[in-house]
Design an enzyme around this catalytic site. Sequence first.
Site, PDB file in Angstrom:
ATOM      1  N   THR A  73     126.617   9.271 -81.537  1.00  0.00           N
ATOM      2  CA  THR A  73     126.671   9.943 -80.245  1.00  0.00           C
ATOM      3  C   THR A  73     126.575  11.460 -80.359  1.00  0.00           C
ATOM      4  O   THR A  73     127.005  12.045 -81.366  1.00  0.00           O
ATOM      5  CB  THR A  73     127.995   9.588 -79.527  1.00  0.00           C
ATOM      6  OG1 THR A  73     128.155  10.409 -78.378  1.00  0.00           O
ATOM      7  CG2 THR A  73     129.185   9.820 -80.444  1.00  0.00           C
TER       8      THR A  73
ATOM      9  N   GLU B 244     128.396  13.352 -78.817  1.00  0.00           N
ATOM     10  CA  GLU B 244     129.772  13.855 -78.757  1.00  0.00           C
ATOM     11  C   GLU B 244     130.274  14.283 -80.136  1.00  0.00           C
ATOM     12  O   GLU B 244     131.302  14.959 -80.241  1.00  0.00           O
ATOM     13  CB  GLU B 244     130.704  12.804 -78.162  1.00  0.00           C
ATOM     14  CG  GLU B 244     130.507  12.575 -76.673  1.00  0.00           C
ATOM     15  CD  GLU B 244     131.005  13.728 -75.808  1.00  0.00           C
ATOM     16  OE1 GLU B 244     131.951  14.421 -76.222  1.00  0.00           O
ATOM     17  OE2 GLU B 244     130.455  13.939 -74.725  1.00  0.00           O
TER      18      GLU B 244
ATOM     19  N   TYR C 106     137.353   9.914 -78.901  1.00  0.00           N
ATOM     20  CA  TYR C 106     136.102   9.157 -78.996  1.00  0.00           C
ATOM     21  C   TYR C 106     135.167   9.806 -80.005  1.00  0.00           C
ATOM     22  O   TYR C 106     134.608   9.133 -80.885  1.00  0.00           O
ATOM     23  CB  TYR C 106     135.436   9.085 -77.621  1.00  0.00           C
ATOM     24  CG  TYR C 106     134.015   8.578 -77.656  1.00  0.00           C
ATOM     25  CD1 TYR C 106     133.743   7.229 -77.851  1.00  0.00           C
ATOM     26  CD2 TYR C 106     132.933   9.447 -77.487  1.00  0.00           C
ATOM     27  CE1 TYR C 106     132.428   6.761 -77.884  1.00  0.00           C
ATOM     28  CE2 TYR C 106     131.629   8.985 -77.507  1.00  0.00           C
ATOM     29  CZ  TYR C 106     131.380   7.648 -77.706  1.00  0.00           C
ATOM     30  OH  TYR C 106     130.082   7.191 -77.744  1.00  0.00           O
TER      31      TYR C 106
ATOM     32  N   LYS D 277     133.954   8.254 -83.601  1.00  0.00           N
ATOM     33  CA  LYS D 277     132.535   8.088 -83.888  1.00  0.00           C
ATOM     34  C   LYS D 277     132.108   8.892 -85.117  1.00  0.00           C
ATOM     35  O   LYS D 277     131.155   8.526 -85.810  1.00  0.00           O
ATOM     36  CB  LYS D 277     131.706   8.499 -82.670  1.00  0.00           C
ATOM     37  CG  LYS D 277     131.642   7.449 -81.577  1.00  0.00           C
ATOM     38  CD  LYS D 277     130.847   6.226 -82.026  1.00  0.00           C
ATOM     39  CE  LYS D 277     130.552   5.272 -80.899  1.00  0.00           C
ATOM     40  NZ  LYS D 277     129.708   4.131 -81.322  1.00  0.00           N
TER      41      LYS D 277
END
Length: 375
Positions: free
Chosen positions: A131, A133, A155, A159
């Site tokens: 991701t 992010e 999150y 990840k």
Amino acid sequence: MKKALITGITGQDGSYLTELLLKKGYQVHGIIRRSSSFNTGRIDHLYNDSKILNKKLFLHYGDLVDTSNLNRLLEKTEPDEIYNLAAQSHVKVSFQVPDYTAQVDALGTLRFLDAIREVGLGKVKFYQASTSELYGKAQEIPQDEKTPFYPRSPYGVAKLYGYWIIVNYREAYNLFASNGILFNHESPRRGETFVTRKITRAASRIVTGLQKRLTLGNLDAKRDWGYAPEYCEGMWKILQHKQADDFVLATGKTKTVREFAELTFNNLGIEIKWEGKGKNERGKIRSIDLQKAKRLIKHSSNKSSNVADFSGKLKKDYIVISIDPNYYRPTEVDLLIGNPSKAKKALDWKAKTKFEQLVKLMIKSDLDKVLRRGF
């Protein structure tokens, strides 16, 4: 016939990827979590097709927190390709359930890689849904495969572990394991709690008189938004590459949440003007032309509806957007914009759907759903 195993098959990406692989002649196995309510809505058109279910598409109960289950599924299916799309994928929610997010998004990836080794599937190709992010507090603009990571949420941190364990097992055990660092990708199948669907669904309900107002958080957050089906094709191309590697998939352009909201309402004939600052900012109607929304309906699949009477309450200066600080993240990610040059060169992949087309696709779909269902 190639066999693919997909986790998160009932999600936005899982459903599009399943359609893609079936068209390419794959036998597809999907892992779904047991639930007391139906959660297969995005793949029901496949699930209910007798020519597909249990012939080309097979569904299995499972969970990334259950190691023995993963081992049994791998032994049973013996896939050629694995697409690990399952995750607790809501960034704001990850602050509320950080432990669960880590168990699924971080350790779930590790469990899968270990299961591959234990079962002895040395030739399987593994795709990890990474991701944008990861970049969080962006260290470079734009971000590519070499940009330093700086995640800003549980999150993102979970990840990040998933990303590096893929790299580690690839190097340590010669597994064909690749990361797809996907920037935001949306569609009419996006979950309703994600900001893009929240905007398009609320706007559809507001213009039909079913909802009074849309409440948002950080309007100025900038994201690189693409169209999900194209990104799913990118996932497949990553596993067809001659060697395992990591790729950024992005449009290379960025828009704010504010711009997404403005364009959504504009498609419905509503021009927004902004007043106030911070938590006191409001989006009001500057002008309104509901004929534009009615023309959008005219071209939708819903030709007739008993709820197609638009609300007469929508007037100039009516507040349609407000701010709720509860939607702010504890640590904000201000700007994400990807550089997909590597994917374009190595995979011949690029995002094709423009931002304006994406928004129109989503608002048209949601307006049609609201008119058909009446909610």
